[in-house]
Design an enzyme around this catalytic site. Structure first.
Site, PDB file in Angstrom:
ATOM      1  N   GLU A 168      43.936 -78.354 -73.623  1.00  9.57           N
ATOM      2  CA  GLU A 168      43.700 -79.645 -72.977  1.00  9.57           C
ATOM      3  C   GLU A 168      44.431 -79.757 -71.645  1.00  9.57           C
ATOM      4  OE1 GLU A 168      43.421 -84.407 -73.864  1.00  9.57           O
ATOM      5  OE2 GLU A 168      44.293 -83.107 -75.392  1.00  9.57           O
ATOM      6  N   ASP A 183      39.540 -83.455 -69.570  1.00  7.78           N
ATOM      7  CA  ASP A 183      39.759 -84.891 -69.724  1.00  7.78           C
ATOM      8  C   ASP A 183      39.662 -85.554 -68.362  1.00  7.78           C
ATOM      9  OD1 ASP A 183      41.179 -87.469 -69.887  1.00  7.78           O
ATOM     10  OD2 ASP A 183      41.659 -86.834 -71.943  1.00  7.78           O
ATOM     11  N   GLU A 231      38.037 -91.385 -75.353  1.00  6.16           N
ATOM     12  CA  GLU A 231      39.460 -91.480 -75.678  1.00  6.16           C
ATOM     13  C   GLU A 231      40.109 -92.596 -74.865  1.00  6.16           C
ATOM     14  OE1 GLU A 231      43.192 -88.455 -76.602  1.00  6.16           O
ATOM     15  OE2 GLU A 231      41.950 -88.092 -74.844  1.00  6.16           O
TER      16      GLU A 231
END
Length: 271
Positions: free
Chosen positions: A147, A183, A246
């Site tokens: 990530e 992300d 998220e």
């Protein structure tokens, strides 16, 4: 590879599907797990991420995929060779748990900077430490995702805070089991230029997380990322992996999730 493992890898070759992260949609809320998961499925979510293991049977019974689980503490990562043995054991155990329970992917981290913080050294350490774990994941039919995190606000000191860092790790390992968890919220804070970066690294991206920037809230007009444009770009590029929402909803979480799902389901144009 066993036939069932090959079939699990095949889950990642379906059309783009949408999930939500349990922690962000339930944070500070008193929810009844079965009712909440049922409502989330009704809002259009097809999977759930980082769900406590005790709730896995509920999600499976409701037809929700268990999309991601976390492999280890994000502060202590593969950038430190001294941690490799312990981390490899932790992540292998989580891979086996994921395979047994039907979870699709395990998230891993580079960890916080230490010593002189040299990126080249840290990338080499991540490649060395993750290569055998990726081989284990491949054999189990589970995806590994490294990530990208922001070190500006949420994760001070985190070393994998630029797309280029994670991309070099993924290329260095060279396994189909290891991909980037891109992300958009974190990378908007760190580097911006989301569309160009997604295009340049599209072959390395195995998962996308959304949230409004800068506040990590809903995907609406009170934040600066054009998520409709990003969705259109992903569709234009033929993205067929998961998009996980998220963000921390301002209001009622199921309504916020339904709006986010609708945004990514709507026809869109490339940004």
């Amino acid at each position: 590879m066993a036939a069932d493992a090959a079939g699990r890898i095949g889950h990642w070759r379906l059309v783009m599907r949408q999930s939500f992260t349990w922690w962000s949609f339930t944070m500070g809320r008193d929810v009844e797990p079965e009712a909440f998961l049922r409502d989330a499925a009704g809002a259009g979510a097809q999977g759930v991420e980082m769900l406590p293991q005790a709730h896995w049977p509920i999600a499976r019974d409701l037809g929700l995929e268990l999309v991601t689980v976390t492999g280890h503490k994000l502060e202590e990562g593969f950038n430190d060779p001294a941690r490799h043995e312990g981390l490899q054991g932790d992540v292998r155990r989580m891979i086996d748990t994921a395979a047994e329970g039907g979870a699709l992917a395990v998230i891993v981290f580079a960890g916080n900077r230490f010593g002189d913080g040299d990126d080249d050294r840290a990338i080499a350490a991540c490649v060395e430490g993750l290569a055998p774990v990726a081989a284990h994941a491949h054999g189990a039919g589970v995806r590994l995702l490294i990530e990208l995190l922001n070190s500006k606000v949420d994760h001070p000191g985190q070393q994998c805070d630029r797309t280029a860092f994670g991309a070099q790790v993924v290329r260095g390992v060279g396994s189909p089991a290891l991909k980037l968890l891109y992300d958009g919220y974190h990378m908007q804070l760190m580097e911006g230029d989301l569309s160009r970066t997604i295009k340049a690294n599209f072959d390395l991206i195995g998962h996308v997380h959304t949230a409004g920037a800068p506040g990590r809230r809903d995907l609406d007009d009170r934040q600066e990322i054009n998520w409709r444009g990003v969705a259109g770009l992903l569709r234009h590029l033929g993205y067929d992996q998961w998009v996980g929402h998220e963000f921390i909803p301002r209001g009622e979480p199921i309504a916020a999730l339904k709006e986010a799902v609708a945004l990514f389901d709507a026809p869109g144009r490339e940004a």
